[in-house]
Scaffold this active site. Sequence first.
Site, PDB file in Angstrom:
ATOM      1  N   SER B  52       0.793  -1.131   0.059  1.00  0.00           N
ATOM      2  CA  SER B  52       0.108  -0.006  -0.073  1.00  0.00           C
ATOM      3  C   SER B  52       0.647   1.280  -0.266  1.00  0.00           C
ATOM      4  CB  SER B  52      -0.877   0.042   1.252  1.00  0.00           C
ATOM      5  OG  SER B  52      -1.886  -1.099   1.094  1.00  0.00           O
ATOM      6  N   HIS B  54       0.571   3.613  -2.775  1.00  0.00           N
ATOM      7  CA  HIS B  54       0.780   3.799  -4.055  1.00  0.00           C
ATOM      8  C   HIS B  54      -0.663   4.087  -4.586  1.00  0.00           C
ATOM      9  CE1 HIS B  54       4.795   2.439  -3.698  1.00  0.00           C
ATOM     10  NE2 HIS B  54       4.441   1.022  -3.624  1.00  0.00           N
ATOM     11  N   HIS B 216       9.161   3.954  -3.624  1.00  0.00           N
ATOM     12  CA  HIS B 216       9.386   3.724  -2.319  1.00  0.00           C
ATOM     13  C   HIS B 216      10.547   4.753  -1.646  1.00  0.00           C
ATOM     14  CE1 HIS B 216       8.476   0.004  -3.952  1.00  0.00           C
ATOM     15  NE2 HIS B 216       7.402  -0.165  -3.002  1.00  0.00           N
TER      16      HIS B 216
END
Lengths: 328, 328
Positions: B52, B54, B216
Amino acid sequence: MLINVPETVVADALRGLAAAHPELNVDVENRVIVRRDAPVAGQVALLSGGGSGHEPLHGGFVGPGMLSAACPGEVFTSPVPDQMARAAAAVDSGAGVLFVVKNYTGDVLNFDMAAELAEDEGIQVAKVLVNDDVAVTDSLYTAGRRGTGATLFVEKIAGAAAAEGQPLERVEAVGRQVNDSSRSFGVALSACTTPAKGSPTFDLPDGELELGIGIHGEPGRERRPMMTSGEIADFAVNAVLEDMPPRSPVLVLVNGMGATPLLELYGFNAEVQRVLRERGVPVARTLVGNYVTSLDMAGASVTLCQVDEELLRLWDAPVSTPALRWGM
Amino acid sequence: MLINVPETVVADALRGLAAAHPELNVDVENRVIVRRDAPVAGQVALLSGGGSGHEPLHGGFVGPGMLSAACPGEVFTSPVPDQMARAAAAVDSGAGVLFVVKNYTGDVLNFDMAAELAEDEGIQVAKVLVNDDVAVTDSLYTAGRRGTGATLFVEKIAGAAAAEGQPLERVEAVGRQVNDSSRSFGVALSACTTPAKGSPTFDLPDGELELGIGIHGEPGRERRPMMTSGEIADFAVNAVLEDMPPRSPVLVLVNGMGATPLLELYGFNAEVQRVLRERGVPVARTLVGNYVTSLDMAGASVTLCQVDEELLRLWDAPVSTPALRWGM
């Protein structure tokens, strides 16, 4: 910031909008965004506008079923009357033009002057003033309540009425009904940075939030140590319901201010829905996302719009714009 | 952050997604998002998932014409094989399931195990690995190139092929063609903050940017003093074209990392289009917005996908998901 120089931010964005959306007619020089098929015979046109920095509002709402045209000003600065009058002339089919005006002093003044200019050209003009923010009365930019999230509801629902060929008085009445039936409350978790200033527009320390923030970072009701998503939902929804006691089912807009991740907005929506359930308010439709933003401000606002069957039918009607699209 | 506690961020978001989208079947406990009408007889199902943070990827891409199901993991953490196998069983109509897997070590491993579990249940599985990011080879989370913006193109275009009733081998081949024809490059103007950490995941001083960032916050190619939007577009588009020489027309995705205002993304798009024009690359379609994000990171990525007539036709085909919707 991801910009060239502050002076060209709005023009650059309009060039980028034009490239991405050939279905829009973007006049970069005069700062007018028009649906390409305007004027549409037999239909009232909807025109809105305001300072830039709230995207996708308003340019992202231009298209069949919503706005006919939008006039972006400089960042957080009203567009000018000539710009609006030019847009009105471009979209009027003879059925008249409805101006959707957020209640900020500059916007109100300039749309009034634009109405006079347009009427001088023989264009019939009506206006809906959006003033849904219950947080404060009067502010840095406003006499009376500020116009925020309800703008989306007014533009969508009145736009659907216009697309059905309803006459100007009726489209105006629908727009007013939507505004009268809508209330909003917003919170900021961080300040926003305007291109011209290059640094945060106000000081909000880490670990604090501003309850009742405006969409330009205007001060709200109070500043507090950080609250949970659930506590913020309680505060915001109750502030709205205090001003507009629960009655018919509501449309819910959980709106991001710009920098709050969608992951968090959906989590916040879960809490907003919990409060509405606890208060016995039936929810007809929910929209979650960044729609009426304040540049890179972190935070969110909640808008509720009480709908009858007719408003709900118009909300569900097909729409095709860059930011809102369904049914076509 | 607009959250309750870090531990419930993903579950809270799923509850909020369920409330806003009754057309999705959201299993909060098992963390599976499925289109409500699944399985769809005679159609290959598309399944994706990943950490999660994104959003709207992947849950926001579930619906007719795109994904059949999505499996969200914890923030920046792969979902688990059981979760994926459960989703595969929920969407398989007997025509097989295509897994769309971004190239991160955890995702690859877990989707491989899920494929074995699903095949043990008699489900036919095929896979498309997305590895479009030209910035670096190998990274903190990846052996080989990272999967980023092209995921949207793969899911949309292979999803359209599946919706037409094309067989599994063909849907897989389309997905691979899209990935092979796509390249991305991203930049960060600020770090992102994960709920668990509560502070920026890496240190990026004001006035600097990271070229070639991952989704990330993994390090990219180099750090530089702030560049203009035009300079960044030159760098990003040229990095992509160096790896994939211009040929057919391209789909362009100008993707926000989360906290960069849409006003700036559109301005950046104008510069991306300028570079493409200068390099003689014809543009077929352009999409601008926050689609493959990295929480509240500021920045943007550019993805180009070279399309033939068939891929363009599938791109234009109707789609109806929370984040991407047209033609229906």
